[in-house]
Design an enzyme around this catalytic site. Structure first.
Site, PDB file in Angstrom:
ATOM      1  CB  VAL A 285      -4.979  20.309  -7.499  1.00  0.00           C
ATOM      2  CG1 VAL A 285      -5.185  19.656  -5.724  1.00  0.00           C
ATOM      3  CG2 VAL A 285      -3.184  20.185  -7.873  1.00  0.00           C
ATOM      4  CD  GLU A 290      -5.716  15.598  -3.006  1.00  0.00           C
ATOM      5  OE1 GLU A 290      -6.881  16.283  -3.125  1.00  0.00           O
ATOM      6  OE2 GLU A 290      -5.596  16.105  -3.806  1.00  0.00           O
ATOM      7  CG  ASP A 332      -6.821 -22.571  23.392  1.00  0.00           C
ATOM      8  OD1 ASP A 332      -5.935 -23.756  22.899  1.00  0.00           O
ATOM      9  OD2 ASP A 332      -6.143 -21.780  24.187  1.00  0.00           O
ATOM     10  CG  ASP A 653      -0.929 -22.786  22.428  1.00  0.00           C
ATOM     11  OD1 ASP A 653      -0.845 -23.533  21.629  1.00  0.00           O
ATOM     12  OD2 ASP A 653      -1.380 -22.431  23.483  1.00  0.00           O
ATOM     13  CG  ASP A 749     -13.861  17.314   0.113  1.00  0.00           C
ATOM     14  OD1 ASP A 749     -15.238  17.513   0.326  1.00  0.00           O
ATOM     15  OD2 ASP A 749     -14.216  17.095  -1.289  1.00  0.00           O
TER      16      ASP A 749
HETATM   17  P1  ADP Z   1      -7.349 -26.557  26.804  1.00  0.00           P
HETATM   18  O1  ADP Z   1      -6.675 -26.867  26.161  1.00  0.00           O
HETATM   19  O2  ADP Z   1      -8.810 -26.635  27.136  1.00  0.00           O
HETATM   20  O3  ADP Z   1      -6.926 -24.965  27.758  1.00  0.00           O
HETATM   21  P2  ADP Z   1      -5.392 -27.116  28.720  1.00  0.00           P
HETATM   22  O4  ADP Z   1      -4.391 -27.403  27.597  1.00  0.00           O
HETATM   23  O5  ADP Z   1      -5.129 -26.258  29.701  1.00  0.00           O
HETATM   24  O6  ADP Z   1      -6.329 -27.555  28.137  1.00  0.00           O
HETATM   25  O7  ADP Z   1      -5.469 -28.534  29.476  1.00  0.00           O
HETATM   26  C1  ADP Z   1      -5.422 -29.848  29.217  1.00  0.00           C
HETATM   27  C2  ADP Z   1      -5.315 -30.823  29.945  1.00  0.00           C
HETATM   28  O8  ADP Z   1      -4.239 -30.816  30.559  1.00  0.00           O
HETATM   29  C3  ADP Z   1      -6.035 -30.917  30.609  1.00  0.00           C
HETATM   30  O9  ADP Z   1      -7.333 -31.955  30.390  1.00  0.00           O
HETATM   31  C4  ADP Z   1      -5.728 -31.028  32.091  1.00  0.00           C
HETATM   32  O10 ADP Z   1      -6.456 -32.832  32.222  1.00  0.00           O
HETATM   33  C5  ADP Z   1      -4.430 -31.723  31.802  1.00  0.00           C
HETATM   34  N1  ADP Z   1      -4.246 -30.371  33.031  1.00  0.00           N
HETATM   35  C6  ADP Z   1      -4.178 -29.216  33.336  1.00  0.00           C
HETATM   36  N2  ADP Z   1      -3.916 -28.219  34.321  1.00  0.00           N
HETATM   37  C7  ADP Z   1      -2.713 -28.778  34.642  1.00  0.00           C
HETATM   38  C8  ADP Z   1      -2.143 -28.617  35.535  1.00  0.00           C
HETATM   39  N3  ADP Z   1      -2.361 -27.902  36.454  1.00  0.00           N
HETATM   40  N4  ADP Z   1      -1.857 -30.421  36.507  1.00  0.00           N
HETATM   41  C9  ADP Z   1      -1.920 -31.644  36.012  1.00  0.00           C
HETATM   42  N5  ADP Z   1      -2.602 -31.563  34.413  1.00  0.00           N
HETATM   43  C10 ADP Z   1      -3.157 -30.612  34.328  1.00  0.00           C
HETATM   44 MG    MG Z   2      -4.825 -23.824  27.849  1.00  0.00          MG
END
Ligand code: ADP
Ligand code: MG
Length: 923
Positions: A285, A290, A332, A653, A749
């Protein structure tokens, strides 16, 4: 409401009017009062878990472990060999210990369960004729709600209107290919095949739709299935696996030692068999760790709770451990490193530049022309740009309810900034939307990085509005609008636009292009907007201008990045934004030097895996990448042996989030898809919270080591008495009885050990490189420290106490007492000395290098409650007559108490000295 017994297919088949009738709802949804009534009737929209059976099983498990079984058997043997009291005591200790373990597991479970409540799913519903965001648990049958790409669907519902909606139904059907959904009825094959029905628990991966909830909660198909198969899948984490292995190995060794002691006691000391068995049991033990697993589970769960306070919600305990090992963070930019508080501060048109004042999402500034010669009202170009900004837009801003709250954005900050821009110029959005109704849309996606809408103009003609990333749009433009005139775009124009863009990007600003197209019939552009596609519409555009946005870094980012550098964790920025903006921001916040290599999405596509693996070893930034490409970046890093944490928010993503060792979704801006795929969710979308979580992850691991050190070290003073007894062939009567060993191991303990599991981060945890993945929890240094240092000291002290008591009673003139008052007093003092050495150990184990005084001697309350409990238990054993008999203990004198109470002081000071030497050497 008619309590309908209709099947899903019945609902799907009804005409829309009958269907509304059936659910007593309509196009504009329910009223709040109706919704409240229905919520009363049908209950919240949640899936209930029934756990009662597994609870019982979990409870019993604590009484069937190897050690528990050993104790049951031993208790039985004791009872049948005339040591009834001992037997009962062993069983009682076993029982208490099992309950304690169960409580620990239960507490851990409760901690993780409570996280779920911290992450509500929201649904946009139409109530009282208005779009509202509600908690999905409040959704009721008859509610009209909106579905967008990335939403998880919260109820079984019929679609009323849909635009290219695709749904991932794998949670129900196991089929991973997304299926098309539309408003028209079509029976398809098999279950869940109706085209116009969507089901709770499934996920919209693209498109948009309006749907009417038919069933909620346990009435949904998902709820029905969940009711049938209530099991949670739990994967054993590497740590649990290692601990299981460790426990098994140590237990085997313990049993082997026990066996040797058993045989030696019989043949060497000529002890009776039953007594020898109980004696050997003490050894076993003492050595079986344990309580290890439940304590580990609990401290992981406590880590999870601490992380949640720092805005990081972890879904599984095993992630806590992986977090501590993280070597690379793929992050991001927008919203994670920056504030995502977009403010448009410039509008650039060929030959006209405007400055925009005011901050945030309130209409508190105005547009002024840089060049006085250009007055706003004379610029039709600007008016067009503002119209595109306002109408090619899916976001809504709900004004702040009071002066203390912020306006609420239903949509994205980028689009909100465009709405605000239009408002600052004096446009009335509602009026504008009415004058230019939307006929069709080609929604934004992160791959093409733009969005398009088609509107009917007041004169009845139609027009195409486009906004998005400059590089993509510019290649689609064949003409340009300059001072009210449309003409062909020239290389000089492109050069000017590029120059402007670079000028802004170098300041970390992001610009977005605005373009339009009339219905010109070119390149087979259809005449009916309904037939417009990305391919036939997004071309032959006319360039209008740029909107330039500032998105300042989050203030806490600088310190977080600095911490990562010290902790040897590399940060790789992966953004959809332009290379220049990306680099400017990365350099500004200290992620990379200005020597960093920027790789664009296009370059990445052309790269071989091997080149990519080489590239990610150096300073690198990825810009203009599509979310799908993140997957490769994560993989390349993993191939290099890195433990990768990766962030994400969008539908696409998900693969990268799943591939990463720690997938991190954004809690605020993230889609349900991303949250679903992730291991951890940030409730504030903040990069600094990732770093905080890593710190907690490292802390949990180091706390487990402190805890191990603590529980292992007491084994030595527990074992030494038995060794003395054996090697003296019984000449030295057992200085510590079996029941006393049980008391220390399973009694005194316990609580201080738990306290160590809750120790706060020790200064310096983020000044060390990440631990290696193959590093063992129980390493040589801990074993050495436990057995050769703490354990040794405690053994010397407790043995001294034993002989000292005998000495004051006449030893060595008279033989060491083997029964009677002196013997009982001697064993009591041995036990007490061990307990007080453990008090010193609990304090000493709290820090690895730092002085306990520097982290605050009393900063961990649990330790001190544990110590108080420990002393109280010891006192109970000494002074309660019932326990005295069972545990072979007795009251001690004031002088003895004085010795015990002073004992921890030198022990702590000696250890402080050792730590000081170690610190000195490290410098
Ligand atoms: P990040 O990777 O920095 O998050 P996003 O994926 O949000 O960027 O956006 C990538 C690009 O898409 C931006 O740089 C912009 O040019 C374009 N974008 C983002 N939002 C919009 C929108 N609502 N309508 C049109 N173009 C967009
Ligand atoms: Mg984005």
């Amino acid at each position: 409401m008619a309590q309908s017994r209709l099947t899903a297919d019945d609902y799907a088949k009804l005409t829309v009017a009958k269907f509304y009738d059936q659910l007593q709802t309509g196009k504009t949804g329910l009223t709040s009062t109706q919704a409240d009534q229905r919520l009363q009737q049908v209950g919240p929209n949640t899936i209930q878990q029934t756990q009662s059976r597994s609870q019982l099983k979990a409870f019993l498990k604590n009484f069937t472990s190897l050690m528990a079984l050993l104790l049951w058997v031993s208790g039985l043997i004791a009872m049948f060999t005339g040591m009834l009291e001992l037997g009962i005591a062993i069983w009682a200790v076993n029982l208490i210990n099992g309950c304690f373990s169960f409580w620990q597991e239960h507490a851990a479970q409760k901690a993780t369960d409570s996280l779920k409540a911290m992450l509500p799913t929201y649904t946009q519903v139409l109530r009282d004729g208005q779009t509202q965001q509600i908690n999905a648990t409040e959704l009721v049958p008859g509610d009209v709600f909106l579905i967008q790409a990335g939403n998880s669907i919260s109820a079984d519902a019929r679609i009323i209107q849909a635009t290219s909606l695709q749904v991932d139904e794998s949670a129900l059907t196991g089929e991973s290919l997304a299926v098309d959904k539309r408003a028209a009825y079509e029976k398809g094959e098999g279950r869940f095949a109706e085209r116009n029905l969507v089901y709770a628990g499934t996920i919209a991966v693209s498109g948009t739709a309006t749907a009417v909830a038919v069933q909620t909660g346990m009435q949904t198909e998902f709820g029905q299935i969940a009711a049938l198969t209530q099991h949670q899948k739990t994967t054993a984490s590497p740590l649990t696996a290692e601990l299981n292995r460790l426990t098994r190995q140590i237990s085997l060794i313990a049993i082997l030692i026990g066996l040797i002691f058993f045989i030696a006691a019989i043949f060497f000391v000529h002890y009776p068999v039953a007594k020898s068995f109980i004696f050997a049991l003490g050894m076993i033990v003492a050595f079986i760790p344990e309580g290890l697993l439940p304590t580990v589970t609990l401290s992981l769960a406590q880590g999870v709770t601490r992380m949640s306070k720092r805005h990081a919600l972890v879904k599984e305990l095993s992630s806590v451990e992986t977090l501590g090992e993280t070597t690379v963070i793929c992050s991001d930019k927008t919203g994670t490193l920056t504030q995502n508080q977009m403010t448009i501060n410039h509008v650039w048109l060929p030959q006209q530049i405007y400055h925009v004042s005011g901050e945030g999402y309130v209409n508190n500034g105005k547009i002024t022309a840089n060049d006085q010669a250009v007055a706003l009202k004379y610029s039709p170009d600007l008016a067009l740009l503002l119209r595109v900004a306002a109408l090619d837009n899916d976001t809504e801003i709900k004004p702040a309810k009071s002066s203390t709250t912020k306006p609420k954005i239903l949509g994205t900050p980028t689009e909100a900034a465009h709405l605000i821009l239009a408002e600052k110029s004096g446009l009335d959005l509602a009026q504008l939307r009415q004058a230019y109704p939307r006929a069709q849309e080609l929604p934004f996606d992160s791959d093409r990085k733009r969005m398009t809408t088609i509107h009917t103009q007041p004169d009845g003609s139609q027009v195409i509005y486009v906004k998005g990333a400059l590089d993509g749009i510019l290649t689609l433009c064949t003409s340009i609008l300059v001072n009210g005139q449309v003409r062909s775009i020239t290389p000089d124009d492109v050069h000017d636009i590029d120059q402007a863009n670079q000028h802004y990007a170098a300041q970390g600003l992001r610009s977005m292009a605005i373009a339009y197209r009339n219905f010109d019939g070119q390149a087979n552009l259809p005449t009916d907007p309904a037939d417009c596609t990305i391919a036939n519409t997004e071309q032959h555009l006319t360039f209008v201008g740029l909107t330039v946005m500032a998105d300042p870094p989050r203030p806490e980012i600088y310190a977080a990045v600095e911490k990562c550098h010290r902790a040897k964790i590399r940060i790789i920025m992966v953004t959809g934004d332009s290379p220049l903006t990306a680099k400017s921001v990365a350099t500004k916040i200290g992620i990379t030097s200005d020597q960093a290599r920027v790789i664009t999405g296009d370059e990445l596509s052309a790269m071989s895996d091997i080149d990519l693996q080489k590239a990610v070893q150096g300073e690198v930034i990825f810009a203009r990448v599509a979310p799908e490409q993140k997957y490769r970046i994560v993989q390349a890093n993993q191939h290099n042996g890195e433990i990768v944490a990766s962030t994400g928010d969008g539908v696409n993503d998900a693969p990268a989030l799943k591939q990463a060792d720690i997938g991190i979704a954004m809690g605020v801006t993230g889609t349900d898809v991303a949250k679903d795929a992730a291991d951890m969710i940030l409730t504030d979308d903040n990069f600094a919270s990732i770093v905080a979580a890593i710190e907690e992850g490292r802390t949990v691991y180091s706390n487990l080591q402190k805890f191990l050190l603590y529980i292992l070290n007491s084994n030595v003073p527990e074992a030494i008495p038995s060794v003395l007894f054996l090697f003296s062939r019984g000449l030295i009567p057992l200085p510590l009885t079996v029941m006393q060993i049980l008391t220390v191991d399973l009694g005194t303990d316990m609580l201080p050990a738990l306290g160590l599991g809750a120790e706060a981060s020790e200064p310096g945890v983020m000044d060390q490189p990440p631990r290696a993945r193959n590093a063992h929890l129980l390493n040589k240094s801990i074993i050495w420290k436990a057995f050769g240092w703490y354990g040794l000291i405690a053994s010397v002290v407790s043995t001294f106490a034993y002989f000292f008591v005998n000495w004051t009673n006449g030893w060595p003139q008279v033989a060491l007492a083997s029964h009677g008052n002196t013997y009982v007093l001697a064993t009591t003092m041995t036990l007490a000395a061990i307990v007080f050495c453990q008090i010193a150990a609990a304090i000493n184990c709290r820090t690895k290098f730092n002085s306990v005084f520097s982290v605050g001697l009393f900063s961990n309350h649990r330790i001190w409650w544990g110590i108080i409990f420990e002393v109280a238990l010891l006192a109970a054993l000494m002074y309660l007559p019932v326990l005295q008999g069972l545990f072979n203990t007795t009251a001690i004198a004031g002088r003895d108490w004085a010795f015990l109470l002073c004992l921890p002081i030198p022990l702590v000071l000696i250890e402080e000295g050792r730590k000081a030497v170690v610190r000195q050497r490290h410098r």
